[in-house]
Design a protein around this motif. Structure first.
Motif, mmCIF file in Angstrom:
data_model
loop_
_atom_site.group_PDB
_atom_site.id
_atom_site.type_symbol
_atom_site.label_atom_id
_atom_site.label_comp_id
_atom_site.label_asym_id
_atom_site.label_seq_id
_atom_site.Cartn_x
_atom_site.Cartn_y
_atom_site.Cartn_z
ATOM 1 N N GLU A 6 39.159 71.538 103.494
ATOM 2 C CA GLU A 6 38.127 71.761 102.469
ATOM 3 C C GLU A 6 36.841 71.070 102.915
ATOM 4 O O GLU A 6 36.854 69.880 103.239
ATOM 5 C CB GLU A 6 38.571 71.223 101.112
ATOM 6 N N PHE A 7 35.760 71.820 102.921
ATOM 7 C CA PHE A 7 34.452 71.264 103.272
ATOM 8 C C PHE A 7 33.634 71.059 102.013
ATOM 9 O O PHE A 7 33.534 71.940 101.162
ATOM 10 C CB PHE A 7 33.701 72.194 104.227
ATOM 11 N N ASP A 8 33.008 69.880 101.901
ATOM 12 C CA ASP A 8 32.118 69.555 100.787
ATOM 13 C C ASP A 8 30.755 69.205 101.373
ATOM 14 O O ASP A 8 30.606 68.184 102.051
ATOM 15 C CB ASP A 8 32.684 68.381 99.986
ATOM 16 N N GLY A 9 29.774 70.070 101.113
ATOM 17 C CA GLY A 9 28.426 69.851 101.645
ATOM 18 C C GLY A 9 27.439 69.359 100.625
ATOM 19 O O GLY A 9 26.220 69.485 100.826
ATOM 20 N N GLY A 10 27.924 68.811 99.514
ATOM 21 C CA GLY A 10 27.015 68.311 98.485
ATOM 22 C C GLY A 10 26.237 69.439 97.838
ATOM 23 O O GLY A 10 26.765 70.531 97.615
ATOM 24 N N THR A 11 24.966 69.198 97.563
ATOM 25 C CA THR A 11 24.151 70.210 96.880
ATOM 26 C C THR A 11 23.502 71.188 97.838
ATOM 27 O O THR A 11 22.995 72.228 97.407
ATOM 28 C CB THR A 11 23.052 69.531 96.047
ATOM 29 N N THR A 12 23.507 70.889 99.136
ATOM 30 C CA THR A 12 22.760 71.733 100.074
ATOM 31 C C THR A 12 23.622 72.784 100.768
ATOM 32 O O THR A 12 23.112 73.843 101.137
ATOM 33 C CB THR A 12 22.063 70.870 101.141
ATOM 34 N N PHE A 13 24.906 72.487 100.952
ATOM 35 C CA PHE A 13 25.802 73.437 101.607
ATOM 36 C C PHE A 13 26.966 73.758 100.679
ATOM 37 O O PHE A 13 27.591 72.853 100.117
ATOM 38 C CB PHE A 13 26.327 72.875 102.928
ATOM 39 N N ALA A 14 27.258 75.040 100.534
ATOM 40 C CA ALA A 14 28.315 75.473 99.627
ATOM 41 C C ALA A 14 29.685 75.035 100.148
ATOM 42 O O ALA A 14 29.902 74.906 101.361
ATOM 43 C CB ALA A 14 28.273 76.982 99.458
ATOM 44 N N ARG A 15 30.606 74.825 99.228
ATOM 45 C CA ARG A 15 31.974 74.467 99.604
ATOM 46 C C ARG A 15 32.660 75.647 100.275
ATOM 47 O O ARG A 15 32.367 76.808 99.987
ATOM 48 C CB ARG A 15 32.767 74.059 98.357
ATOM 49 N N SER A 16 33.592 75.327 101.172
ATOM 50 C CA SER A 16 34.404 76.367 101.800
ATOM 51 C C SER A 16 35.775 75.787 102.123
ATOM 52 O O SER A 16 35.950 74.561 102.211
ATOM 53 C CB SER A 16 33.731 76.922 103.055
#
Length: 235
Positions: free
Chosen positions: A216-226
């Motif tokens: 799970e990727f968490d990019g904060g507010t700038t990059f969407a989760r995937s």
């Protein structure tokens, strides 16, 4: 072209139907019939009149993911073609836009934060053109992402393994950053930081068996989760 009453020796008149450019004017005083003061005419005075202008501002694209540059175009119309400079103001930064035949464009860098930003375009006018301005809202949304992993399909049981995971943001010109977490079912195995689109993940030792894992990727507010599901076999 204009008439105004004289009050305390002064008169004001609105001039109508005047086109843009330089014009020569004279003022004539016409006294009341009962007045003992003679009529008189002033010397000729040249005044510049700016044509009324309209300013259009557009952007390509208007709605874009984080990390995407965009082109802002300015068009000034009214009177003779405009060759000059307009300005675009956005987020405390000012860009000068060179106008050729009333048209100019600039490139806004990729660093705008996620949200809606109002850009103000201003043409200050010149000797033959009046001032005008306009605004446009630029929308920045989180950049979509995708995870790719380089973990081998088979690992050695009982030994920790290090592997690279890559996070790409196809619509962005900025490398992804954030954090990636690895899960086995509901069990959290490890977390790694994503820098410049890459994370070095150290997977803890696993007993023999087949594991269906999830990244799970968490990019904060700038990059969407995937997320990415993958299988590895510990032997």
């Amino acid at each position: 072209m204009g008439v105004g009453p004289v009050v305390d020796g002064q008169a004001t008149a609105d001039l109508t139907g005047v086109s843009g450019g330089a014009h020569a004017y004279t003022a004539m005083y016409v006294p009341d019939p009962e007045s003992v003061v003679a009529s008189s005419t002033s010397a000729e005075v040249e005044l510049g009149v700016g044509a009324v202008t309209s300013l259009y501002v557009g952007a390509t694209p208007v709605n874009a993911p984080y990390g995407r540059t965009r082109t802002v175009g300015v068009k000034v119309t009214g009177g003779a073609p405009v060759d000059g400079v307009a300005q675009v103001h956005l987020g405390g930064i000012r860009w000068n836009v060179t106008l050729v035949d009333g048209v100019g464009r600039i490139t806004i860098p990729a660093g705008l934060a996620v949200g809606t930003h109002t850009a103000l375009a201003v043409f200050a006018g010149d000797a033959t053109h009046g001032a005008s301005s306009s605004t446009i809202d630029l929308v920045v949304r989180p950049a979509g992402t995708r995870i790719d992993e380089a973990l081998p399909g088979t690992i050695t049981a009982g030994r920790a393994v290090t592997s690279s995971f890559y996070v790409t943001a196809p619509g962005s010109q900025v490398p992804a950053r954030g954090a990636i977490r690895i899960y086995h079912g509901g069990r959290h195995l490890t977390t790694a930081e994503v820098k410049n689109g890459r994370a070095t993940v150290r997977l803890p030792a696993l007993a023999r068996g087949t594991y269906d894992l999830r990244a799970e990727f968490d990019g904060g507010t700038t990059f969407a989760r995937s997320t990415l599901g993958f299988r590895t076999v510990a032997r």
